[in-house]
Design a protein around this motif. Structure first.
Motif, mmCIF file in Angstrom:
data_model
loop_
_atom_site.group_PDB
_atom_site.id
_atom_site.type_symbol
_atom_site.label_atom_id
_atom_site.label_comp_id
_atom_site.label_asym_id
_atom_site.label_seq_id
_atom_site.Cartn_x
_atom_site.Cartn_y
_atom_site.Cartn_z
ATOM 1 N N SER A 179 31.500 70.773 31.262
ATOM 2 C CA SER A 179 30.897 69.714 32.219
ATOM 3 C C SER A 179 31.539 68.364 31.873
ATOM 4 C CB SER A 179 29.502 69.487 32.119
ATOM 5 O OG SER A 179 29.068 68.909 30.742
ATOM 6 N N GLY A 180 32.855 68.455 31.385
ATOM 7 C CA GLY A 180 33.736 67.324 31.131
ATOM 8 C C GLY A 180 34.299 66.883 32.360
ATOM 9 N N PHE A 181 35.636 66.290 32.010
ATOM 10 C CA PHE A 181 36.399 65.606 33.012
ATOM 11 C C PHE A 181 36.614 66.746 34.059
ATOM 12 C CE2 PHE A 181 41.307 64.636 33.560
ATOM 13 C CZ PHE A 181 40.954 64.095 35.042
ATOM 14 N N MET A 182 37.113 67.979 33.935
ATOM 15 C CA MET A 182 37.380 68.846 35.196
ATOM 16 C C MET A 182 35.952 69.403 35.804
ATOM 17 S SD MET A 182 40.038 69.292 36.398
ATOM 18 C CE MET A 182 40.279 67.655 36.218
ATOM 19 N N ASP A 191 27.075 74.847 29.048
ATOM 20 C CA ASP A 191 27.921 74.047 27.989
ATOM 21 C C ASP A 191 27.622 74.422 26.465
ATOM 22 O OD1 ASP A 191 29.569 71.691 26.891
ATOM 23 O OD2 ASP A 191 29.418 70.864 28.910
ATOM 24 N N ILE A 192 28.346 73.403 25.639
ATOM 25 C CA ILE A 192 28.128 73.867 24.276
ATOM 26 C C ILE A 192 26.842 73.858 23.534
ATOM 27 C CG2 ILE A 192 28.714 71.423 23.641
ATOM 28 C CD1 ILE A 192 30.955 74.310 22.168
ATOM 29 N N THR A 200 35.875 75.644 33.153
ATOM 30 C CA THR A 200 36.591 74.463 32.692
ATOM 31 C C THR A 200 36.302 73.750 31.392
ATOM 32 O OG1 THR A 200 34.506 72.979 33.183
ATOM 33 C CG2 THR A 200 35.946 73.567 34.936
ATOM 34 N N PRO A 245 37.870 74.539 27.098
ATOM 35 C CA PRO A 245 38.974 74.410 26.425
ATOM 36 C C PRO A 245 39.893 75.567 26.548
ATOM 37 C CG PRO A 245 37.393 73.337 25.026
ATOM 38 C CD PRO A 245 36.607 73.886 26.273
ATOM 39 N N ASN A 246 41.283 75.439 26.521
ATOM 40 C CA ASN A 246 42.277 76.453 26.852
ATOM 41 C C ASN A 246 42.134 77.772 26.058
ATOM 42 O OD1 ASN A 246 43.254 74.124 28.212
ATOM 43 N ND2 ASN A 246 44.871 73.838 26.868
ATOM 44 N N HIS A 270 39.600 80.114 27.712
ATOM 45 C CA HIS A 270 39.902 80.771 28.948
ATOM 46 C C HIS A 270 40.011 82.375 29.095
ATOM 47 C CE1 HIS A 270 41.816 76.696 30.491
ATOM 48 N NE2 HIS A 270 40.553 76.573 30.158
ATOM 49 N N GLU A 284 40.603 76.776 35.071
ATOM 50 C CA GLU A 284 41.655 75.849 34.799
ATOM 51 C C GLU A 284 42.915 75.935 34.097
ATOM 52 O OE1 GLU A 284 42.470 72.709 35.723
ATOM 53 O OE2 GLU A 284 40.694 72.627 37.279
ATOM 54 N N LYS A 285 43.906 75.085 34.479
ATOM 55 C CA LYS A 285 45.189 75.260 33.854
ATOM 56 C C LYS A 285 45.234 74.890 32.382
ATOM 57 C CE LYS A 285 46.758 71.814 33.003
ATOM 58 N NZ LYS A 285 46.335 70.636 32.385
ATOM 59 N N GLY A 324 43.700 75.930 38.397
ATOM 60 C CA GLY A 324 43.469 74.410 38.898
ATOM 61 C C GLY A 324 45.214 73.764 38.898
ATOM 62 N N ASN A 380 45.927 71.391 41.089
ATOM 63 C CA ASN A 380 45.620 70.589 42.236
ATOM 64 C C ASN A 380 46.626 69.829 42.883
ATOM 65 O OD1 ASN A 380 43.913 70.417 39.815
ATOM 66 N ND2 ASN A 380 44.823 68.421 40.012
ATOM 67 N N PHE A 406 40.983 69.902 21.458
ATOM 68 C CA PHE A 406 41.649 71.400 21.958
ATOM 69 C C PHE A 406 42.901 71.202 22.386
ATOM 70 C CE2 PHE A 406 39.588 69.872 26.038
ATOM 71 C CZ PHE A 406 40.775 70.322 26.877
ATOM 72 N N ARG A 407 43.226 70.118 22.933
ATOM 73 C CA ARG A 407 44.625 69.743 23.548
ATOM 74 C C ARG A 407 45.716 70.008 22.463
ATOM 75 N NH1 ARG A 407 41.676 67.233 27.613
ATOM 76 N NH2 ARG A 407 42.452 67.743 29.503
HETATM 77 P P1 NAD Z 1 36.736 67.894 28.552
HETATM 78 O O1 NAD Z 1 36.567 67.992 26.924
HETATM 79 O O2 NAD Z 1 36.375 66.959 29.254
HETATM 80 O O3 NAD Z 1 35.765 69.157 28.857
HETATM 81 C C1 NAD Z 1 35.328 70.388 28.297
HETATM 82 C C2 NAD Z 1 33.954 70.882 28.435
HETATM 83 O O4 NAD Z 1 34.024 72.240 27.972
HETATM 84 C C3 NAD Z 1 33.042 70.191 27.687
HETATM 85 O O5 NAD Z 1 32.015 69.835 28.333
HETATM 86 C C4 NAD Z 1 32.706 71.024 26.598
HETATM 87 O O6 NAD Z 1 31.356 70.549 25.837
HETATM 88 C C5 NAD Z 1 32.797 72.175 27.044
HETATM 89 N N1 NAD Z 1 32.776 73.418 26.388
HETATM 90 C C6 NAD Z 1 33.402 73.381 25.091
HETATM 91 N N2 NAD Z 1 33.384 74.623 24.316
HETATM 92 C C7 NAD Z 1 32.444 75.279 25.268
HETATM 93 C C8 NAD Z 1 31.836 76.471 25.094
HETATM 94 N N3 NAD Z 1 32.025 77.347 24.079
HETATM 95 N N4 NAD Z 1 31.006 76.979 26.134
HETATM 96 C C9 NAD Z 1 30.626 76.271 27.202
HETATM 97 N N5 NAD Z 1 31.303 74.924 27.211
HETATM 98 C C10 NAD Z 1 32.108 74.535 26.454
HETATM 99 O O7 NAD Z 1 38.123 68.626 28.890
HETATM 100 P P2 NAD Z 1 38.661 68.507 30.289
HETATM 101 O O8 NAD Z 1 39.587 67.658 30.425
HETATM 102 O O9 NAD Z 1 37.627 68.853 31.437
HETATM 103 O O10 NAD Z 1 39.735 69.948 30.318
HETATM 104 C C11 NAD Z 1 39.090 71.173 30.525
HETATM 105 C C12 NAD Z 1 40.035 72.100 31.243
HETATM 106 O O11 NAD Z 1 40.647 71.570 32.216
HETATM 107 C C13 NAD Z 1 41.310 72.460 30.179
HETATM 108 O O12 NAD Z 1 41.690 73.583 30.350
HETATM 109 C C14 NAD Z 1 42.287 71.481 30.855
HETATM 110 O O13 NAD Z 1 43.857 71.926 30.735
HETATM 111 C C15 NAD Z 1 41.973 71.426 32.422
HETATM 112 N N6 NAD Z 1 42.303 70.155 33.019
HETATM 113 C C16 NAD Z 1 43.145 70.357 34.279
HETATM 114 C C17 NAD Z 1 43.293 69.150 34.691
HETATM 115 C C18 NAD Z 1 43.802 69.344 36.535
HETATM 116 O O14 NAD Z 1 44.406 68.264 36.847
HETATM 117 N N7 NAD Z 1 43.853 70.568 36.963
HETATM 118 C C19 NAD Z 1 42.794 67.845 34.369
HETATM 119 C C20 NAD Z 1 42.458 67.830 33.288
HETATM 120 C C21 NAD Z 1 42.025 69.129 32.231
#
Ligand code: NAD
Length: 372
Positions: free
Chosen positions: A14-17, A45-46, A82, A84-85, A88, A105-106, A132, A134, A177-178
């Motif tokens: 439930s982060g950025f993506m 989520d976590i 969505t 961490p990588n 996936h 997500e990518k 993803g 996009n 994670f990045r």
């Molecule tokens: P983020 O850190 O904002 O969000 C990650 C979420 O995953 C958090 O809510 C975290 O608590 C949760 N999480 C971590 N471990 C978990 C688990 N074991 N079980 C359940 N939830 C868990 O990261 P983000 O920036 O949202 O990136 C997430 C993915 O989206 C990555 O793969 C990133 O490459 C991708 N991304 C894509 C774009 C795009 O434009 N397509 C942009 C940003 C990120």
């Protein structure tokens, strides 16, 4: 009135993506005529507190701290990853074996071999997949592709593509994670987008010569102490395309001052195109057909002529945004699940990007050109 079937979503993260996907699901249903309704079923989520508060905010009925609850729930149709990588692959494989459609997500996975395993599993199970990417859903990038394909630019000679931001330029920002060896680095994180755009526009890259550079070799850990960082902060490659063009692609997360430089420039024998995501509603076109003394890049502004801009706004030049690209991606994916057309960017296409990343990384180590 015909009742539409419902597709139930299980969102992991439930982060950025995660938030961008929720915007996308909501907007896609309002802006496009999708033959299904979306039900925000469960968010994982976590921990329970994070999951519950995000579920309440985003409008999911249920929450859990265990993503396997989603995979094992027969009411859920789509697992949306969505997280961490490095997670996936495990999440996607379990979802596929439970016959769920998977939106991930990518970058698709840490390694090409992982992405291959995920793709094969999905295709064998017959589920629909989406990665993803996009930025490719921007009507101005579709226009650029059409202009290149129609020959408006003549023979394509050169390409420059970059995805640069500066969110990792501060060495005292923590390890995330990045930075994880498994699937991290600027090339995988941002260069993946630049590579996807390059191949979307010009077709297959057939050779690469990579240069992946680590600049910040350790970062503080949130719990205290420092952790070594081995992934690249800048990943670049000279590339040769199958169509004869040559070029350059870069992913860079230490580009001080840059917030969203997803740019490309294409040069042909009769014209050129320039695009920057910082002004995502514009495509700049130079034509050698213009009269001498009147030549220059002209700005084409996004308008209802450029599908699906008109679904969002009836007036030209009023602009669509980043989250709208996610809505376009999601509309395409939901339609594909309902049997209306192909997925916008399937696991097989995501696997291809992983292949390119790995070749660039290997070429950077061997200091040699590699065939893809
Ligand atoms: P983020 O850190 O904002 O969000 C990650 C979420 O995953 C958090 O809510 C975290 O608590 C949760 N999480 C971590 N471990 C978990 C688990 N074991 N079980 C359940 N939830 C868990 O990261 P983000 O920036 O949202 O990136 C997430 C993915 O989206 C990555 O793969 C990133 O490459 C991708 N991304 C894509 C774009 C795009 O434009 N397509 C942009 C940003 C990120």
């Amino acid at each position: 009135m015909i009742r539409k079937p419902t597709l139930s979503i299980g969102l992991i993260g439930s982060g950025f993506m995660g938030k961008a996907h929720v915007f996308g699901f909501a907007t896609a249903q309002k802006v496009f005529d999708i033959p299904a309704k979306v039900n925000l079923h469960t968010l994982a989520d976590i921990d329970q507190q994070t999951a519950k508060s995000a579920a309440d905010e985003f409008g999911f009925k249920n929450s859990t701290d265990n993503w396997r609850d989603l995979v094992n729930n027969p009411e859920i149709d789509i697992i949306d990853i969505t997280a961490p990588n490095a997670l996936h692959k495990e999440m996607a494989l379990e979802a596929i074996s439970a016959s769920k459609h998977v939106y991930c997500e990518k970058p698709l996975a840490p390694l090409f071999s992982d992405a291959l395993e995920m793709t094969n599993a999905a295709e064998k199970m017959g589920v629909k997949t989406q990665v993803g990417f996009n930025y490719l859903c921007n009507p101005m990038i579709t226009l650029a592709k059409e202009m290149i394909a129609s020959g408006e630019l003549g023979e394509i000679r050169s390409y420059r593509g970059i995805h640069a931001e500066d969110y990792m330029s501060n060495a005292s920002d923590p390890f995330t994670f990045r930075h994880d060896q498994a699937g991290g680095g600027a090339l995988a994180d941002l260069g993946s987008h630049a590579l996807a755009t390059a191949e979307f526009l010009l077709g297959e890259i057939k050779e690469v010569m990579g240069d992946c550079i680590n600049l910040i070799s350790e970062r503080p850990e949130i719990g205290g102490g420092n952790k070594a960082v081995q992934v690249d902060d800048i990943g670049r490659a000279f590339v040769r395309f199958s169509n004869g063009a040559s070029g350059y692609v870069e992913g860079n997360w230490v580009a001080t001052g840059r917030k969203m430089q997803h740019d490309f420039e294409v040069h042909g024998s009769k014209g050129a195109l320039f695009f920057t995501q910082e002004r995502l509603n514009e495509l700049h076109f130079y034509s050698t057909k213009d009269a001498g003394g009147r030549r220059g890049f002209r700005k084409i502004e996004a308008a209802p002529d450029h599908y699906p801009y008109g679904n969002f706004c009836v007036a030209p030049g009023h602009q669509i945004g980043f989250n709208d690209l996610k809505a376009i991606e999601i509309a395409g994916y939901l339609n594909a699940i309902m049997g209306n057309g192909p997925e916008p960017f399937s696991f097989r296409q995501g696997m291809r990007i992983q292949h390119l990343i790995e070749k660039i990384q290997k070429s950077s180590t061997t200091r040699r050109w590699l065939s893809v």
